[in-house]
Design a protein around this motif. Structure first.
Motif, PDB file in Angstrom:
ATOM      1  N   GLU A   7      42.310  40.385  34.670  1.00 18.19           N
ATOM      2  CA  GLU A   7      42.173  40.823  33.468  1.00 18.19           C
ATOM      3  C   GLU A   7      43.641  40.683  32.922  1.00 18.19           C
ATOM      4  N   ASN A   9      44.698  42.615  30.175  1.00 11.68           N
ATOM      5  CA  ASN A   9      45.686  43.363  29.672  1.00 11.68           C
ATOM      6  C   ASN A   9      46.462  43.737  31.312  1.00 11.68           C
ATOM      7  N   ARG A  13      45.807  45.937  34.453  1.00  8.98           N
ATOM      8  CA  ARG A  13      46.075  44.987  35.217  1.00  8.98           C
ATOM      9  C   ARG A  13      46.570  45.639  36.708  1.00  8.98           C
ATOM     10  N   ASP A  51      37.025  40.462  33.846  1.00  4.47           N
ATOM     11  CA  ASP A  51      37.627  41.119  32.797  1.00  4.47           C
ATOM     12  C   ASP A  51      36.055  40.236  32.350  1.00  4.47           C
ATOM     13  N   LEU A  54      38.155  37.555  28.996  1.00  3.65           N
ATOM     14  CA  LEU A  54      39.675  36.922  29.343  1.00  3.65           C
ATOM     15  C   LEU A  54      39.450  35.988  29.024  1.00  3.65           C
ATOM     16  N   GLY A  59      34.933  35.561  31.689  1.00  7.43           N
ATOM     17  CA  GLY A  59      34.720  36.181  33.171  1.00  7.43           C
ATOM     18  C   GLY A  59      33.364  35.738  33.259  1.00  7.43           C
ATOM     19  N   LEU A  78      33.983  43.435  33.933  1.00  8.51           N
ATOM     20  CA  LEU A  78      34.740  45.179  33.779  1.00  8.51           C
ATOM     21  C   LEU A  78      34.021  44.429  31.909  1.00  8.51           C
ATOM     22  N   THR A  79      34.100  45.456  30.562  1.00  2.64           N
ATOM     23  CA  THR A  79      34.199  45.466  29.634  1.00  2.64           C
ATOM     24  C   THR A  79      33.881  45.996  29.152  1.00  2.64           C
ATOM     25  N   LYS A 101      34.096  50.001  30.148  1.00  2.40           N
ATOM     26  CA  LYS A 101      35.583  50.548  30.001  1.00  2.40           C
ATOM     27  C   LYS A 101      34.666  51.130  28.636  1.00  2.40           C
TER      28      LYS A 101
END
Length: 223
Positions: A7, A9, A13, A51, A54, A59, A78-79, A101
């Motif tokens: 991740e 961020n 993270r 994520d 990235l 990702g 994750l998105t 997210k």
């Protein structure tokens, strides 16, 4: 169980690493797609949380490459992109699950547990060696019918030993699977964790952990 979190961020993270670590997983972190791909190609992870957006390679591309390499590691993407085409692209690249997210940490950890349950590397769902029983999904441990309360690290060590019944597990192997890659201490931390674990198990029956001096530990009869 060892998990990789990729991740970019920094704050998110750290939050994800803390949440998974508190759930008992040895958790490594990557901030770019290139770091994540390198980690997955070098280390044997039980699951990866990637994520989509990235820096460097995405990702989705990381997922595509590790699948092309033959890796079956369970992957959760994750998105912030809630479009169907992005979900389809991730799943077509070989991802096992998708989380949009923002999300609750409880849902993230539940999805990781579900991935690990479905993974062939984690069968059977419940582990039993003699009178010792451990459920990876509920994180319940019982010995001779008595519930045993363990810390996250004690649980991780016992789970790994029980996944290899009858085999002597080296101290270095326990460190690799129960501590993250930033751990640079000696083997004393393993001995200390096993000592506390034994103290809790002995209240219900004979010590089920065998020490093989100079090598490591074993649960169950030697094979």
């Amino acid at each position: 169980m060892r998990v990789l979190v990729a991740e970019d961020n920094d704050r998110l993270r750290r939050v994800l690493v803390q949440a998974l670590s508190e759930s008992g997983y040895a958790t490594d972190a990557a901030a770019t797609g290139d770091e994540a791909l390198e980690a997955l190609q070098v280390e044997a992870y039980d699951a990866a949380v990637l994520d989509v957006m990235l820096p460097g390679i995405s990702g989705i591309e990381v997922c595509r490459v590790v699948r092309a390499d033959g890796s079956a590691v369970p992957i959760l993407l994750l998105t912030a992109l809630d479009a169907t085409r992005h979900r389809v692209a991730g799943l077509d690249a070989g991802a096992d699950d998708y989380l949009v997210k923002p999300f609750h940490l409880a849902e993230l950890t539940a999805r990781v547990r579900a991935l690990l349950r479905r993974s062939p590397r984690t069968d059977p769902p419940q582990l039993q060696v003699g009178a010792l029983r451990l459920d990876p999904a509920t994180r319940v441990v019982a010995y001779a019918g008595d519930a045993v309360e363990l810390t996250a690290k004690e649980f991780s060590v016992l789970e790994y030993l029980m996944r290899h019944p009858g085999r002597v597990v080296a101290v270095s192997e326990l460190i690799d699977h129960a501590w993250d890659r930033n751990y640079d201490g000696g083997s004393n931390v393993v001995a200390s964790t096993v000592r506390h674990l034994r103290g809790k198990l002995r209240t219900s029956g004979p010590d089920p952990i065998v020490t093989v001096r100079g090598v490591g530990y074993r649960v169950g009869a030697a094979t």
